[in-house]
Design a protein around this motif. Sequence first.
Motif, PDB file in Angstrom:
ATOM      1  N   GLU A  51       4.244  -2.439   8.330  1.00  0.00           N
ATOM      2  CA  GLU A  51       4.654  -1.563   7.240  1.00  0.00           C
ATOM      3  C   GLU A  51       4.624  -0.086   7.658  1.00  0.00           C
ATOM      4  O   GLU A  51       3.924   0.288   8.612  1.00  0.00           O
ATOM      5  CB  GLU A  51       3.750  -1.785   6.034  1.00  0.00           C
ATOM      6  CG  GLU A  51       3.786  -3.214   5.492  1.00  0.00           C
ATOM      7  CD  GLU A  51       5.137  -3.595   4.916  1.00  0.00           C
ATOM      8  OE1 GLU A  51       5.375  -3.310   3.724  1.00  0.00           O
ATOM      9  OE2 GLU A  51       5.949  -4.189   5.646  1.00  0.00           O
ATOM     10  N   HIS A  64       3.223   2.853  -2.727  1.00  0.00           N
ATOM     11  CA  HIS A  64       2.179   3.445  -3.569  1.00  0.00           C
ATOM     12  C   HIS A  64       0.971   2.515  -3.696  1.00  0.00           C
ATOM     13  O   HIS A  64      -0.159   2.963  -3.856  1.00  0.00           O
ATOM     14  CB  HIS A  64       2.733   3.817  -4.951  1.00  0.00           C
ATOM     15  CG  HIS A  64       3.387   2.692  -5.698  1.00  0.00           C
ATOM     16  ND1 HIS A  64       2.672   1.755  -6.414  1.00  0.00           N
ATOM     17  CD2 HIS A  64       4.693   2.358  -5.827  1.00  0.00           C
ATOM     18  CE1 HIS A  64       3.517   0.888  -6.964  1.00  0.00           C
ATOM     19  NE2 HIS A  64       4.737   1.227  -6.620  1.00  0.00           N
ATOM     20  N   ASP A  65       1.197   1.189  -3.592  1.00  0.00           N
ATOM     21  CA  ASP A  65       0.081   0.242  -3.611  1.00  0.00           C
ATOM     22  C   ASP A  65      -0.762   0.368  -2.345  1.00  0.00           C
ATOM     23  O   ASP A  65      -1.998   0.343  -2.400  1.00  0.00           O
ATOM     24  CB  ASP A  65       0.596  -1.183  -3.751  1.00  0.00           C
ATOM     25  CG  ASP A  65       1.082  -1.507  -5.157  1.00  0.00           C
ATOM     26  OD1 ASP A  65       0.972  -0.615  -6.036  1.00  0.00           O
ATOM     27  OD2 ASP A  65       1.563  -2.628  -5.373  1.00  0.00           O
ATOM     28  N   THR A  66      -0.086   0.498  -1.201  1.00  0.00           N
ATOM     29  CA  THR A  66      -0.812   0.667   0.056  1.00  0.00           C
ATOM     30  C   THR A  66      -1.648   1.939   0.029  1.00  0.00           C
ATOM     31  O   THR A  66      -2.818   1.945   0.442  1.00  0.00           O
ATOM     32  CB  THR A  66       0.166   0.720   1.251  1.00  0.00           C
ATOM     33  OG1 THR A  66       0.902  -0.509   1.311  1.00  0.00           O
ATOM     34  CG2 THR A  66      -0.581   0.917   2.564  1.00  0.00           C
ATOM     35  N   ARG A  79       6.297  -6.079   2.723  1.00  0.00           N
ATOM     36  CA  ARG A  79       6.921  -5.601   1.478  1.00  0.00           C
ATOM     37  C   ARG A  79       5.879  -5.240   0.411  1.00  0.00           C
ATOM     38  O   ARG A  79       6.072  -5.498  -0.782  1.00  0.00           O
ATOM     39  CB  ARG A  79       7.931  -6.619   0.936  1.00  0.00           C
ATOM     40  CG  ARG A  79       9.074  -6.896   1.911  1.00  0.00           C
ATOM     41  CD  ARG A  79      10.075  -7.892   1.349  1.00  0.00           C
ATOM     42  NE  ARG A  79      11.153  -8.123   2.292  1.00  0.00           N
ATOM     43  CZ  ARG A  79      11.110  -9.049   3.253  1.00  0.00           C
ATOM     44  NH1 ARG A  79      10.034  -9.797   3.394  1.00  0.00           N
ATOM     45  NH2 ARG A  79      12.125  -9.200   4.082  1.00  0.00           N
ATOM     46  N   VAL A  80       4.805  -4.650   0.858  1.00  0.00           N
ATOM     47  CA  VAL A  80       3.826  -4.118  -0.085  1.00  0.00           C
ATOM     48  C   VAL A  80       4.345  -2.764  -0.558  1.00  0.00           C
ATOM     49  O   VAL A  80       4.663  -1.903   0.272  1.00  0.00           O
ATOM     50  CB  VAL A  80       2.441  -3.956   0.574  1.00  0.00           C
ATOM     51  CG1 VAL A  80       1.442  -3.353  -0.404  1.00  0.00           C
ATOM     52  CG2 VAL A  80       1.946  -5.300   1.103  1.00  0.00           C
ATOM     53  N   PRO A  81       4.459  -2.532  -1.849  1.00  0.00           N
ATOM     54  CA  PRO A  81       4.937  -1.225  -2.324  1.00  0.00           C
ATOM     55  C   PRO A  81       4.099  -0.096  -1.717  1.00  0.00           C
ATOM     56  O   PRO A  81       2.865  -0.189  -1.665  1.00  0.00           O
ATOM     57  CB  PRO A  81       4.745  -1.314  -3.839  1.00  0.00           C
ATOM     58  CG  PRO A  81       4.858  -2.782  -4.138  1.00  0.00           C
ATOM     59  CD  PRO A  81       4.218  -3.465  -2.966  1.00  0.00           C
ATOM     60  N   PRO A 129       1.577 -12.554  -2.280  1.00  0.00           N
ATOM     61  CA  PRO A 129       2.822 -11.778  -2.161  1.00  0.00           C
ATOM     62  C   PRO A 129       2.589 -10.280  -2.283  1.00  0.00           C
ATOM     63  O   PRO A 129       1.703  -9.830  -3.028  1.00  0.00           O
ATOM     64  CB  PRO A 129       3.670 -12.315  -3.315  1.00  0.00           C
ATOM     65  CG  PRO A 129       3.143 -13.697  -3.560  1.00  0.00           C
ATOM     66  CD  PRO A 129       1.665 -13.619  -3.289  1.00  0.00           C
ATOM     67  N   GLY A 130       3.401  -9.505  -1.568  1.00  0.00           N
ATOM     68  CA  GLY A 130       3.249  -8.061  -1.510  1.00  0.00           C
ATOM     69  C   GLY A 130       3.090  -7.360  -2.851  1.00  0.00           C
ATOM     70  O   GLY A 130       2.180  -6.535  -3.015  1.00  0.00           O
ATOM     71  N   PRO A 131       3.928  -7.647  -3.845  1.00  0.00           N
ATOM     72  CA  PRO A 131       3.816  -6.925  -5.114  1.00  0.00           C
ATOM     73  C   PRO A 131       2.515  -7.207  -5.869  1.00  0.00           C
ATOM     74  O   PRO A 131       2.144  -6.450  -6.758  1.00  0.00           O
ATOM     75  CB  PRO A 131       5.030  -7.443  -5.907  1.00  0.00           C
ATOM     76  CG  PRO A 131       5.999  -7.874  -4.860  1.00  0.00           C
ATOM     77  CD  PRO A 131       5.163  -8.442  -3.756  1.00  0.00           C
ATOM     78  N   GLN A 132       1.808  -8.296  -5.540  1.00  0.00           N
ATOM     79  CA  GLN A 132       0.571  -8.650  -6.242  1.00  0.00           C
ATOM     80  C   GLN A 132      -0.686  -8.438  -5.401  1.00  0.00           C
ATOM     81  O   GLN A 132      -1.800  -8.609  -5.893  1.00  0.00           O
ATOM     82  CB  GLN A 132       0.609 -10.123  -6.670  1.00  0.00           C
ATOM     83  CG  GLN A 132       1.554 -10.448  -7.814  1.00  0.00           C
ATOM     84  CD  GLN A 132       2.976 -10.652  -7.348  1.00  0.00           C
ATOM     85  OE1 GLN A 132       3.223 -11.386  -6.404  1.00  0.00           O
ATOM     86  NE2 GLN A 132       3.915  -9.991  -8.018  1.00  0.00           N
ATOM     87  N   LYS A 138      -2.225  -5.814  -4.093  1.00  0.00           N
ATOM     88  CA  LYS A 138      -3.099  -4.652  -4.287  1.00  0.00           C
ATOM     89  C   LYS A 138      -4.366  -5.015  -5.051  1.00  0.00           C
ATOM     90  O   LYS A 138      -5.481  -4.659  -4.639  1.00  0.00           O
ATOM     91  CB  LYS A 138      -2.359  -3.544  -5.031  1.00  0.00           C
ATOM     92  CG  LYS A 138      -3.216  -2.300  -5.275  1.00  0.00           C
ATOM     93  CD  LYS A 138      -2.558  -1.330  -6.240  1.00  0.00           C
ATOM     94  CE  LYS A 138      -2.653  -1.840  -7.672  1.00  0.00           C
ATOM     95  NZ  LYS A 138      -2.149  -0.851  -8.654  1.00  0.00           N
TER      96      LYS A 138
END
Length: 293
Positions: free
Chosen positions: A186, A104-106, A100-102, A75-78, A80
């Motif tokens: 994205e 700032h993580d990208t 839906r990757v944050p 999942p996107g939030p995890q 990174k």
Amino acid sequence: MSFLIDENKTVLIQGITGREGSARARFMLEYGTKVVAGVTPGKKGENVWGIPVYDSVEEVVGEFGEIDISVTFIPGPQVKDAVIEAINAGVGTVVMPVERVPLHDTLEIISHARGTTIVGPGSLGIISPGKAVAGWLGGSDETAKEAFKAGRVAVISRSGGQTATVSWLVSKHGYGVSTAVHTGTEPVLGTNLAEYVLMANEDDESEAIVIFGEIGGIAEEETAEVMDKVDKPVIAYIAGAKLPSGIRFSHASAIIEGKKGSYESKREALENAGVMVVDSPIEIVSRLKEVLG
């Protein structure tokens, strides 16, 4: 050889024990991809479709040696931490079929890349027809083999679905595809359209390059800026020609702000750089006939 992927590239699947990871692992195996291992922390010793599962990418590298490609079904939030783990382990390419990757993580992933090619986020993946696939372009072994036939045209698309459609069109008319890649959905991507065009230009199996572009963002304008380094014929179609400024089109990375990112701006930049811009996808074929015979 094909760029990004071929039958000799070793592939790792991070998140292999999840629903998506397991399903796509089976697809990649059936297509012929050299999937050597999967990673899910805490699941070491299990297997998915005969693929051994490990706790970390470092363990996989210790067991199999250098890994060429990792595909992250996380999942996107995890995602990174998983991507940075792959980068630190020396994986050459990471395919991120997750949205839906944050932001700032990208950005942190890109800053850590250090020579690793990041495909996505939001990419359906990459495929070299008849050789290997990383991600889920085509969706199933049967569909992928129908849509993607081996050949001499590189297909680079900003649209996931249209990657298969354009490849099918090119294949149906006898040219076939060397490598197809979906850049991702994205707003910020690890590898941009221009960089993929430069990769295809260096690929011995690619005699022409087809771009499926769309309004919004500046990917096509950036590509125009590197065309002086490209000596292969490039054909482009830009979707969304009739939509007005301010309309969101297709996904988060495609929105026009004023003239920037508009159809007119993109077409003008590409044509001035020597790219053949067509008015409909079927015209891609007639242009290929002109340049390839």
